[in-house]
Scaffold this active site. Sequence first.
Site, PDB file in Angstrom:
ATOM      1  N   GLY A  35     -15.534 106.845  87.350  1.00 53.45           N
ATOM      2  CA  GLY A  35     -14.648 106.835  88.504  1.00 53.45           C
ATOM      3  C   GLY A  35     -14.870 105.681  89.450  1.00 53.45           C
ATOM      4  N   TYR A  89     -18.064  85.486  93.796  1.00 47.41           N
ATOM      5  CA  TYR A  89     -17.852  86.857  94.258  1.00 47.41           C
ATOM      6  C   TYR A  89     -17.685  86.817  95.770  1.00 47.41           C
ATOM      7  CZ  TYR A  89     -18.560  91.954  94.329  1.00 47.41           C
ATOM      8  OH  TYR A  89     -18.405  93.304  94.464  1.00 47.41           O
TER       9      TYR A  89
END
Length: 526
Positions: free
Chosen positions: A129, A447
């Site tokens: 998830g 990032y």
Amino acid sequence: MKWNAWGDPAAATPLSDGIRALLTQAVGLEDHDRPDLDPDQVNLRPSALSRADVDALAAIVGAEYCRTAHRDRLLHAGGKSIFDLLRRKDTGVQDAPDAILLPGDEDAVAAILRHCSKHRIAVVPFGGGTSVVGGLDPTRDGFAAVVSLDLRRFDRLIWIDEVSGQAVFGAGVTGPDAERLLGGHGFSLGHFPQSFEYATMGGYAATRSSGQDSAGYGRFDDMVRGLRVVTPVGTMDLGHAPRSAAGPDLRQLLLGSEGTLGVITQVRLRVHRKPEVVRHEAWSFPDFASGTAALRAVAQTGTGPTVIRLSDEAETGVNLATTESIGESQITGGCLAITVFEGTAEHAGSRHAETSALLAAGGGTSLGEAPAQAWERGRFAAPYLRDSLLAAGALCETLETATDWSNIPALKGAVTQALTDTLAATGTPALVMCHISHVYACGASLYFTVVAGQRGDAIEQWRAAKKAASDAIVATGGTITHHHGVGADHRPWMRDEVGDLGVRVLRAVKATLDPAGILNPGKLIP
């Protein structure tokens, strides 16, 4: 994980006075903590599954493993992107899968896919998830209903070959469980993405995950030696040797397929003996350019650190890399680099010495081991901070890309400018931070972490910023994603990534393996 936040509620990170002061100064944070909704207050769309379908699916998996309760549906309503988390603050009607199915074997998975294909029910495979790109959204796309196929019962170490250094896991094994199971045999996988505590082996494979130790052990797709994948039309068992010339490697069709082509049930992986020693060293560089050049020298020389990463001036300035003292006094000026070395004492020592010589020659100054150890202690903690920032009225999200070494300055500048300009147009300054997270001989991953004030409709505010950043990535020659995946959020840029013919190839594979189109609709494939 908590239904409307990241991870374990007990590990939630409250905002320190230093962070609040920093955000008030940097982005004009308006201090107004917003209370969470109670799960029972959330108004979910009623289940669209017919009684006949519920009964048929329950007959396949067992009644206790076919769940339609409010809480079960809520916990599978999506992933953990900023869009997901902001939607869960909404008091209006929210969408969620109509049922949660927890099969216990491949026969049950196959039977579910056959039933759902016949009855026009969409199926969203679900691991830990942790998707941050809309990969778990219960997209209906005209289907009669949608179910979440939770693979948590595929939770075993199936076998280990200690001579060859390989292990087969069920797709539902989490990162910590993989390390525990392998550790009992003296082995480790060495895959540590930020989602490590919750993400699964199947999820890693389906999204081409890249862990923080990739400089030493490679990306997850480098570790994969074989896959078992159940599709609506049959099962594929791929990968039978370390290397093969038997045509195109079909594993590559399933790695990164994000549940759109089949359900990964087993993954065979390269594993290694647990390291005897771990060495840490942090470095300071006067600026991002000199630090980048030094990391390039290390990557191209092949000295072999397990971890090597570089924070830019903004990220270093707020101590984001270490997470333990964000907003407090700086560890160093300039840019902070982290290195870690694992292996035998001799091997780790030689690689450490060679890497250190290159970093020093590139203008780096050693800061010793303490900052690198602090980074390692807190490396899974950053998503908890995002929850507190969102609750306090800030926008906070990450995005990533990769490009060649020669293109890093242009790409970093373009993305930073796109984010800054777009958020400024909504009435907030933006704090845009960046680090090099993964290195290769030819290039590296960038990032970005973005913090700004929420202004107006926060979902639409971030949607505009994300679009501007993604457009800048594509226009400046980066990949739309290095390791987060495509999901729904990056799908509009897939045609730019693979071209018109590439889209036709993906659609042809989809039509072959999933003729009814039930598998994770609305993701990956334009």
